[in-house]
Design a protein around this motif. Structure first.
Motif, PDB file in Angstrom:
ATOM      1  N   PRO A   1     -42.021  33.228 -56.939  1.00 59.79           N
ATOM      2  CA  PRO A   1     -41.469  34.512 -56.471  1.00 59.79           C
ATOM      3  C   PRO A   1     -41.487  35.565 -57.589  1.00 59.79           C
ATOM      4  O   PRO A   1     -41.433  35.244 -58.770  1.00 59.79           O
ATOM      5  CB  PRO A   1     -40.039  34.146 -56.071  1.00 59.79           C
ATOM      6  N   ASP A   2     -41.552  36.835 -57.154  1.00 56.43           N
ATOM      7  CA  ASP A   2     -41.525  37.957 -58.090  1.00 56.43           C
ATOM      8  C   ASP A   2     -40.067  38.350 -58.321  1.00 56.43           C
ATOM      9  O   ASP A   2     -39.368  38.770 -57.391  1.00 56.43           O
ATOM     10  CB  ASP A   2     -42.315  39.134 -57.514  1.00 56.43           C
ATOM     11  N   TYR A   3     -39.602  38.187 -59.546  1.00 51.14           N
ATOM     12  CA  TYR A   3     -38.208  38.472 -59.883  1.00 51.14           C
ATOM     13  C   TYR A   3     -38.069  39.911 -60.354  1.00 51.14           C
ATOM     14  O   TYR A   3     -38.929  40.422 -61.093  1.00 51.14           O
ATOM     15  CB  TYR A   3     -37.711  37.529 -60.972  1.00 51.14           C
TER      16      TYR A   3
ATOM     17  N   ILE B   1     -28.818  31.449 -54.106  1.00 59.07           N
ATOM     18  CA  ILE B   1     -29.868  32.411 -54.427  1.00 59.07           C
ATOM     19  C   ILE B   1     -30.416  32.067 -55.809  1.00 59.07           C
ATOM     20  O   ILE B   1     -29.644  31.966 -56.779  1.00 59.07           O
ATOM     21  CB  ILE B   1     -29.339  33.859 -54.419  1.00 59.07           C
ATOM     22  N   PRO B   2     -31.714  31.850 -55.958  1.00 55.83           N
ATOM     23  CA  PRO B   2     -32.262  31.556 -57.300  1.00 55.83           C
ATOM     24  C   PRO B   2     -32.163  32.785 -58.198  1.00 55.83           C
ATOM     25  O   PRO B   2     -32.323  33.928 -57.735  1.00 55.83           O
ATOM     26  CB  PRO B   2     -33.713  31.167 -57.017  1.00 55.83           C
TER      27      PRO B   2
ATOM     28  N   ILE C   1     -29.818  40.178 -65.183  1.00 53.93           N
ATOM     29  CA  ILE C   1     -29.900  39.071 -64.240  1.00 53.93           C
ATOM     30  C   ILE C   1     -31.006  39.394 -63.247  1.00 53.93           C
ATOM     31  O   ILE C   1     -31.000  40.473 -62.632  1.00 53.93           O
ATOM     32  CB  ILE C   1     -28.560  38.853 -63.530  1.00 53.93           C
ATOM     33  N   LEU C   2     -31.958  38.478 -63.071  1.00 51.44           N
ATOM     34  CA  LEU C   2     -33.120  38.676 -62.214  1.00 51.44           C
ATOM     35  C   LEU C   2     -32.999  37.787 -60.989  1.00 51.44           C
ATOM     36  O   LEU C   2     -32.606  36.612 -61.092  1.00 51.44           O
ATOM     37  CB  LEU C   2     -34.411  38.352 -62.967  1.00 51.44           C
ATOM     38  N   VAL C   3     -33.348  38.327 -59.836  1.00 48.25           N
ATOM     39  CA  VAL C   3     -33.394  37.590 -58.578  1.00 48.25           C
ATOM     40  C   VAL C   3     -34.719  37.918 -57.900  1.00 48.25           C
ATOM     41  O   VAL C   3     -35.412  38.864 -58.297  1.00 48.25           O
ATOM     42  CB  VAL C   3     -32.202  37.973 -57.677  1.00 48.25           C
ATOM     43  N   PRO C   4     -35.124  37.151 -56.874  1.00 52.42           N
ATOM     44  CA  PRO C   4     -36.363  37.482 -56.148  1.00 52.42           C
ATOM     45  C   PRO C   4     -36.347  38.909 -55.625  1.00 52.42           C
ATOM     46  O   PRO C   4     -35.306  39.441 -55.213  1.00 52.42           O
ATOM     47  CB  PRO C   4     -36.392  36.441 -55.022  1.00 52.42           C
TER      48      PRO C   4
ATOM     49  N   HIS D   1     -31.864  44.126 -52.854  1.00 47.37           N
ATOM     50  CA  HIS D   1     -30.987  45.076 -52.154  1.00 47.37           C
ATOM     51  C   HIS D   1     -29.920  44.348 -51.336  1.00 47.37           C
ATOM     52  O   HIS D   1     -28.760  44.794 -51.266  1.00 47.37           O
ATOM     53  CB  HIS D   1     -31.830  45.971 -51.254  1.00 47.37           C
ATOM     54  N   GLU D   2     -30.292  43.240 -50.717  1.00 45.45           N
ATOM     55  CA  GLU D   2     -29.308  42.491 -49.925  1.00 45.45           C
ATOM     56  C   GLU D   2     -28.185  41.967 -50.811  1.00 45.45           C
ATOM     57  O   GLU D   2     -26.997  42.062 -50.450  1.00 45.45           O
ATOM     58  CB  GLU D   2     -30.013  41.340 -49.209  1.00 45.45           C
ATOM     59  N   MET D   3     -28.544  41.418 -51.984  1.00 43.08           N
ATOM     60  CA  MET D   3     -27.513  40.878 -52.853  1.00 43.08           C
ATOM     61  C   MET D   3     -26.641  41.980 -53.443  1.00 43.08           C
ATOM     62  O   MET D   3     -25.442  41.777 -53.668  1.00 43.08           O
ATOM     63  CB  MET D   3     -28.152  40.065 -53.975  1.00 43.08           C
ATOM     64  N   ARG D   4     -27.198  43.137 -53.706  1.00 44.99           N
ATOM     65  CA  ARG D   4     -26.367  44.235 -54.200  1.00 44.99           C
ATOM     66  C   ARG D   4     -25.313  44.639 -53.174  1.00 44.99           C
ATOM     67  O   ARG D   4     -24.152  44.900 -53.517  1.00 44.99           O
ATOM     68  CB  ARG D   4     -27.246  45.433 -54.571  1.00 44.99           C
TER      69      ARG D   4
END
Length: 598
Positions: free
Chosen positions: A88-90, A114-115, A125-128, A133-136
């Motif tokens: 995945p692109d983080y 969530i990875p 902190i990096l996520v996919p 936007h959903e996690m924010r």
């Protein structure tokens, strides 16, 4: 047996023995010696290294090895590309978080499965990318990140029945949090802390205290706040709190440096002192710029002292001046009045009704009311009043004196003596003439903006500069201080070299001779006791007696006397003698050489 034979034969003897073989010459001698050295080196290598070499040779000999290696490399590349395409692109979820907010966010990400991963510097902190936007939004619903400070949202959930003290504390916390967020919006500020000291209000004016504030800013590495930004933060904080003066705000950085400049004992703050220094520096630069072409750089120095008036004053005056002549004066209003009092004679005639009537008002001509001749009236008094109001000559003047005006300038200039070189090349320092000093004085006045009414003063002095006088100007080049220093440096290097040569020839070289003596001739240890060994056609006993004489000679003399041909013949004869005495040793040596060459 083999090792003892190899140790008893020196390299020269090996060369001679190789030359004794058929078809061998001097070139063959060198090749045999080199082969013997390579063989000795190969025998010292470990068995593991030999096994690796043999395994590598077997792989090279296998024709299928390159094909297998190419297929394995291709499979690895395809697998790596497949895994890279599936990764995945983080992207950055949040950066520059405090430890508390970072831990809370990581806990929320782990609970949501969530990875995540951290950036290389650990500050983000990096996520996919598809879940940023959903996690924010999900973290914002949980109140994350909290950013370390709370604003007026603290007042949203006020409990019923809260005390006035707690309400005041919450208001102060909210105000501090809002100020922190505002200060952190500056690009150079990483974080900020604001502490407000708001005193309790009092109904008595003399007991009233002004609030104050302390601000701690944590700047990014390599950033700094200039005076304008510090002043802006100071005024912003003082304007956000009622009745807070600008002087009541103190700003510190993360290193404990005071950014707000306190006022000095003379009543001048840093900006006023800087303004005064700027005026003095600008005036001095103008004076130096106009004197440098006349006397050269460094031959004229000036100092300026400025007396600045930083007081601010306002004045309002109303002046009344004397009026001019009535013809020139302006009339505002004019009023005049006249009063006349008349007297009347007594009643006359036949008594009756007419004579008893009151007198009638006077009229001209004055006659009796009944027209009876002989009745007249005369004036008793006459009064006239006249009032004239003129405009006043009044002047109303309002003056506001701005701060920062120059009250007085004092300038001191020192001019160096002129350097004059005569026909013989000798340089002398001569004073400046009075006319030229007068010109310098006038130039300085024009450059500084001289004003006699302010009390400005200029003082120009002509004096030699002792620091600029070169006492060695008339010395020859080989006696100058630079050349003398060069001589000393060369003498130092020569002394060091002489000491080094002395130590080498006196101590080092004899020690080397004692540690590494020249090789002695090999005695006939292998020969039988009945048969003598010949060395260069001379019996060994005679050769041993002659060796004592050779030891007295130096190595250089022996090398000069002994030619290459004699050396070759000597080695050849020595090898033949060994072959005749013990053929088994020669056979063993040759066998070892052949084995090493394989």
């Amino acid at each position: 047996m083999d090792s003892s034979a190899n140790s008893l034969i020196n390299p020269d003897a090996r060369m001679g023995l190789a030359g004794a073989q058929p078809g061998a010459g001097p070139a063959g001698t060198g090749q045999a010696g080199g082969a013997a050295d390579l063989g000795g080196l190969g025998s010292n290598l470990g068995g593991n290294f030999g096994q690796r070499l043999s395994g590598l040779a077997q792989m090279r000999g296998n024709p299928r090895a390159p094909l297998i290696f190419a297929v394995a490399l291709l499979v690895a590349i395809v697998a790596g590309l497949f895994l890279w395409s599936r990764a995945p692109d983080y992207k950055v979820l949040y950066s520059n978080l405090s430890d508390r907010d970072g831990g809370a966010i990581i806990t929320a990400l782990q609970a949501a499965n969530i990875p995540y991963k951290f950036s290389d510097s650990g500050g983000a902190i990096l996520v996919p990318a598809e879940q940023v936007h959903e996690m924010r939004l999900r973290l914002a619903s949980q109140g994350l990140p909290k950013s370390g400070s709370v604003g007026f949202e603290l007042m949203d959930n006020q409990k019923f029945g809260i005390s006035q003290f707690a309400e005041q504390i919450n208001y102060q916390r909210a105000l501090e949090g809002e100020l922190e967020r505002t200060i952190e919006s500056i690009s150079s500020v990483k974080s900020a802390r604001v502490h407000l000291a708001i005193p309790k209000p009092s109904v008595f004016v003399r007991d009233k205290e002004a609030p104050s504030a302390s601000v701690l800013v944590n700047l990014y590495p390599g950033r700094a706040l200039d005076e304008g930004q510090v002043s802006a933060i100071t005024h912003m904080v003082s304007s956000a709190v009622p009745d807070m003066p600008v002087k009541g705000v103190t700003i510190l950085d993360q290193d404990g440096n005071l950014l707000t400049q306190p006022s000095t004992g003379s009543g001048l703050d840093a900006s006023q002192l800087k303004y005064r220094q700027q005026i003095e520096r600008n005036t001095q630069q103008r004076i130096d710029a106009i004197l440098s072409p006349l006397f050269g750089s460094g031959n004229a120095h000036s100092q300026v002292s400025a007396d600045i008036d930083f007081s601010r004053s306002e004045q309002t005056s109303e002046n009344y001046g004397p009026n001019g002549t009535p013809q020139q004066a302006a009339i505002r209003s004019q009023q005049s009045s006249t009063a006349t009092e008349m007297s009347q004679a007594g009643a006359s005639g036949v008594p009756g009704a007419l004579s008893n009537q009151p007198p009638q008002p006077a009229s001209a001509p004055i006659t009796a009311g009944n027209g009876t001749p002989g009745v007249t009236t005369t004036p008793v008094s006459d009064r006239k009043d006249s009032t004239t109001n003129y405009e006043l000559n009044k002047t109303v003047q309002h003056l506001e004196q701005p701060m920062g005006g120059i009250k007085r300038l004092s300038v001191a200039v020192v001019v160096n003596y002129l350097r004059v070189v005569d026909a013989k090349g000798h340089a002398t320092m001569q004073p400046v003439t009075a006319d030229k000093l007068a010109q310098v004085n006038q130039l300085v006045k024009d450059a500084m903006g001289f004003d006699a009414t302010r009390g400005d003063s200029v003082n120009v002095v002509n004096s030699p500069f002792t620091a600029d006088v070169d006492p060695d100007v008339d010395l020859p080049w080989w006696r100058t201080p630079d050349m003398i220093a060069l001589y000393k440096q060369i003498a130092t290097y020569l002394g060091i070299g002489a000491v080094a040569l002395f130590l080498y020839f006196v101590m080092v070289k004899p020690a080397l001779r004692r540690a590494f003596p020249p090789p002695e001739p090999v005695v006939a240890a292998l020969s039988s006791p009945d048969e003598p060994v010949l060395l260069d056609g001379i019996p060994a006993a005679e050769r041993a007696g002659a060796s004592t004489v050779a030891e007295l000679e130096s190595d250089s003399e022996l090398l000069a006397l002994e030619s290459s041909k004699h050396k070759y013949e000597r080695n050849l004869e020595f090898a033949r003698n060994i072959a005749r005495q013990d053929p088994r040793i020669v056979a063993t040596v040759v066998k070892n050489w052949v084995t090493d060459e394989r």
